[in-house]
Enzyme design. Sequence first.
Site, PDB file in Angstrom:
ATOM      1  N   GLY A   1       0.848  -1.188   0.000  1.00 58.48           N
ATOM      2  CA  GLY A   1       0.000   0.000   0.000  1.00 58.48           C
ATOM      3  C   GLY A   1       0.880   1.233   0.000  1.00 58.48           C
TER       4      GLY A   1
ATOM      5  CD  GLU B   1      -2.179   5.793   0.145  1.00 63.70           C
ATOM      6  OE1 GLU B   1      -2.776   6.401  -0.760  1.00 63.70           O
ATOM      7  OE2 GLU B   1      -2.140   4.541   0.212  1.00 63.70           O
TER       8      GLU B   1
ATOM      9  CG  ASN C   1       4.733   0.715   0.582  1.00 62.57           C
ATOM     10  OD1 ASN C   1       4.478  -0.215   1.334  1.00 62.57           O
ATOM     11  ND2 ASN C   1       4.570   0.625  -0.726  1.00 62.57           N
TER      12      ASN C   1
ATOM     13  CE1 TYR D   1      -2.960  -3.675  -7.329  1.00 61.12           C
ATOM     14  CE2 TYR D   1      -3.901  -3.041  -9.446  1.00 61.12           C
ATOM     15  CZ  TYR D   1      -2.928  -2.888  -8.466  1.00 61.12           C
ATOM     16  OH  TYR D   1      -1.946  -1.963  -8.634  1.00 61.12           O
TER      17      TYR D   1
ATOM     18  NE  ARG E   1      14.518  14.075 -14.741  1.00 64.40           N
ATOM     19  CZ  ARG E   1      15.440  15.017 -14.960  1.00 64.40           C
ATOM     20  NH1 ARG E   1      16.711  14.787 -14.620  1.00 64.40           N
ATOM     21  NH2 ARG E   1      15.118  16.157 -15.524  1.00 64.40           N
TER      22      ARG E   1
ATOM     23  N   GLY F   1       7.663  -0.056  -5.084  1.00 64.45           N
ATOM     24  CA  GLY F   1       7.792   0.602  -3.781  1.00 64.45           C
ATOM     25  C   GLY F   1       8.887   1.636  -3.719  1.00 64.45           C
TER      26      GLY F   1
ATOM     27  N   GLY G   1       9.208   4.429  -5.416  1.00 66.50           N
ATOM     28  CA  GLY G   1       8.669   5.789  -5.390  1.00 66.50           C
ATOM     29  C   GLY G   1       8.131   6.172  -4.028  1.00 66.50           C
ATOM     30  CG  ASP G   2       5.002   3.992  -2.471  1.00 69.97           C
ATOM     31  OD1 ASP G   2       4.474   4.918  -3.121  1.00 69.97           O
ATOM     32  OD2 ASP G   2       4.655   2.797  -2.581  1.00 69.97           O
TER      33      ASP G   2
END
Length: 347
Positions: A41, A43, A45, A111, A257, A286, A288-289
Amino acid sequence: MEGSAPASPEVVTCGETMGLLLADDGLPLRRARQFRRTLAGAELNTAVGLARLGHRVAYGGRVGDDPFGEDVRATLLAEGIDAAALHVDPDVPTGLLTRDRDGHRRIRVVYHRAGMAGSRLTADDLAALPIERARLLHLTGITPALSESAARATADAAARARAAGVPIAFDPNFRARLWSREQALPALRELAAGATIVLTSEDEGAWLAGIDAAAAPARDGDASGVRGAPARDADALAQEIAAWFHARGAAIVVVKRGADGAWVSDEGRGGAVPALAVAAVTDPVGAGDAFDAGFLSGWLDGLDAPAAARRGAACGAAVVQVAGDLEGLPTRTELEDLLSDTREADR
């Protein structure tokens, strides 16, 4: 002092947390027979990433009355995250995500989240989330894609933050599997317009800004589902994206990037920040989180935007070397080792 009120959170966030069944050994999903059970998830992460870096975090959401929901609560509490606004839905289960992992090919994701507990999030569920006492509210574009009630809950959280003068950090995190571009565009633009900090990928940033140019493939490791970023000088593109968000109120814009680092613009003063080199990418999901967690940690600590982005890049580099969304998120000590390039064995 005994009996004193708990310290206010530095960051509050909310969203959907799912169980994750992650295929072992890097096999394609259709061939995998063994799976690791963990959680996923965006948020969650970022919340865990911030907590491991020593920040006080509160998290709001809805999970099922099942083992995955129990694991979510246990994980939040183990990480020191305030889970008072995590509600248990007795009627539907926690959502589930099944995927494989690989550093060099497209990752397959399945999913099971439609109609599950996370999609039933409401503004009332977040009443206990201490937004007004926080230093920052972090939102993504995933939660409003889940359902009308989740979209209203996200909008209400943003409105509460604005009314209290609490800055908002926003990661658009567009997911084409959840809603169409036509549905997403006005909603994501509205959330971006109320944000102090925007953390976007290059492709989705160009799309949201309406930048029209020759299509180019998304960068390796991008999981946003957005394709069609302009084929032009990367720095010029990032400047144009940042200018669009600045014109709508953002003080800081980060254009992520992936393996090429990030472009950071603080009130229009911008520059490139390189990624940290890694020996091998085990699982890019993950990253990016994790970058968001590192960047927001730096912002909370008073670092300038480029320094905060370097912290974000280090967190992203830590995560991609480990299978799973949460497992590689570094502690403050591990982050300092990464930034100092400490590679000697501790023996």
